[in-house]
Design an enzyme around this catalytic site. Sequence first.
Site, PDB file in Angstrom:
ATOM      1  N   ARG A 161      32.545  73.691  66.999  1.00 19.82           N
ATOM      2  CA  ARG A 161      31.322  72.979  67.357  1.00 19.82           C
ATOM      3  C   ARG A 161      31.007  73.235  68.823  1.00 19.82           C
ATOM      4  O   ARG A 161      31.660  72.698  69.707  1.00 19.82           O
ATOM      5  CB  ARG A 161      31.447  71.474  67.105  1.00 19.82           C
ATOM      6  CG  ARG A 161      30.191  70.711  67.541  1.00 19.82           C
ATOM      7  CD  ARG A 161      30.039  69.340  66.913  1.00 19.82           C
ATOM      8  NE  ARG A 161      31.048  68.384  67.339  1.00 19.82           N
ATOM      9  CZ  ARG A 161      30.968  67.065  67.075  1.00 19.82           C
ATOM     10  NH1 ARG A 161      29.923  66.575  66.404  1.00 19.82           N
ATOM     11  NH2 ARG A 161      31.935  66.259  67.459  1.00 19.82           N
ATOM     12  N   ASP A 445      34.526  58.800  70.905  1.00 26.57           N
ATOM     13  CA  ASP A 445      34.060  60.017  71.551  1.00 26.57           C
ATOM     14  C   ASP A 445      32.702  59.741  72.172  1.00 26.57           C
ATOM     15  O   ASP A 445      32.263  58.590  72.255  1.00 26.57           O
ATOM     16  CB  ASP A 445      34.038  61.199  70.583  1.00 26.57           C
ATOM     17  CG  ASP A 445      33.023  61.038  69.447  1.00 26.57           C
ATOM     18  OD1 ASP A 445      32.207  60.093  69.480  1.00 26.57           O
ATOM     19  OD2 ASP A 445      33.048  61.882  68.527  1.00 26.57           O
TER      20      ASP A 445
END
Length: 529
Positions: A161, A445
């Site tokens: 990613r 996150d």
Amino acid sequence: MDGVEITGPLLDRFEEVLTPEAVAFVAALQREFGARRLELLKARETRQEELSAGGTLDFLAETKHIREDESWRVAGPAPGLVDRRVEITGPVDRKMTINALNSGAKVWLADFEDANSPLWENCVAGQLNLRDALDRAIDFETGGKSYALRPDEELATIVVRPRGWHLTEKHLVVDGEAVSASLFDFGLYLFHCAGRQIEKGKGPYYYLPKMESHLEARLWNDVFVRAQDTLGIPRGTIRATVLIETYPAAFEMEEILYELREHSAGLNAGRWDYLFSVIKKFRTRGREFLLPERNAVTMTAPFMRAYTELLVRTCHKRGAHAIGGMAAFIPSRRDPAVNEVALTKVRADKTRESGDGFDGSWVAHPDLVPICREVFDGVLGDRPNQLDRTREDVAVSAADLLSVSETPGQITETGLRNNVDVALRYLAAWMGGSGAVAIHNLMEDAATAEISRSQIWQWIKNGIALDDTGRTVTRELVEKIIEEELAGIRAEPGYDADLFTQATALFKEVALDDDFADFLTLPAYARMP
């Protein structure tokens, strides 16, 4: 190279990643596609202005023909991406690289984005770690423990990613401008690892984050075509799964698949960023788009059910994988009671997803891999996926996707304090170089931190009264709670005064300022060396 400058330090082995050829490859992508990227970011601003002025979201009239054309399909599943029943996510540090590949998951999302603090050292060393892992030349030692890849075992398929279109990598400057972080992360991995993956019978695969329109998907597809042609890789070798994690993208799922169809590997329900996007896009619109505190918003809320069921329906209609959301729980080795409650919720969440037709789902910790696999095994059996479940029973309208006000739950002082506490702890860790942080048995996150700070901004902006105390959420109240939460944090072992000073200043900027920062990572990155 003319017009190209590396401003970050060249640490141990960095020259193996930042070769002249690799840097020239990234620079060429930046020169060809950088202007289009900026135009699309400007289009995001224009759409936000329209929404803030009272506009709404809907399925696009100009692309109706794509949605109504029953003939097109995406490419068939690529090698290593046929069976995706359990995927583990995590940053690209050396320890996580080994643990994720050894976890028993089918796929590892190797994350340069929300789970990665984008220190220059992290971003370049992460590329080294991926290359070393593919060469089976990776090990790690810490605290007397040694980590290494299990020999002669099939490892999880790596899916990288890269950072989103809105971010830059300031340590690589091309023609006076910082390069797109998306192109930096994408380009270096492709240049160094595409051949290695192809030799192993797989390919260079990606997760694409934060997109807001099919035009942004078109840009990625054009990047893929140019990059493959430049490196002599057959078109269609690159495969990409798109995270549907912004509110606008939920209305353009089919168009996004269409733009990437030669390179598509499906869609993912990026639930945490999706909630952040819901708040961000309609942050000034009062109670119509007001969510309860973040821990009260479940996947059974009507607007979230509409979003996930539409995603499965859209993917399977076009032959694409539908991947479920994150199980963020971090098991505790000290509190079995906490584990029992949380694991029951994880199992219920994965049972719902597998029953809805998802082909796989995400977990944040290796200990959750067996639960997710067991649940999906129970539905899939020997089948690698359930693409045959086309979910023709699903019919979702724009109104269904926009039904935020029907979400049950409260806004309490406990929820407000949790948002403050989590955001401060996460931002301190992020500034210190850690992008995935275990806080109160949850893996936090950047996406979850975004929910915390954006909710507080929205509650202040709309003068929300707390359901338990009746107090109105104001800047003054939040500042008082910040100091009270910090008092507790200061008493904990390992408290870092400098990092929490930085985190507090950053949190006040992104949660309390009159102007709303589109992403907290933008001012945070500006503070990084």
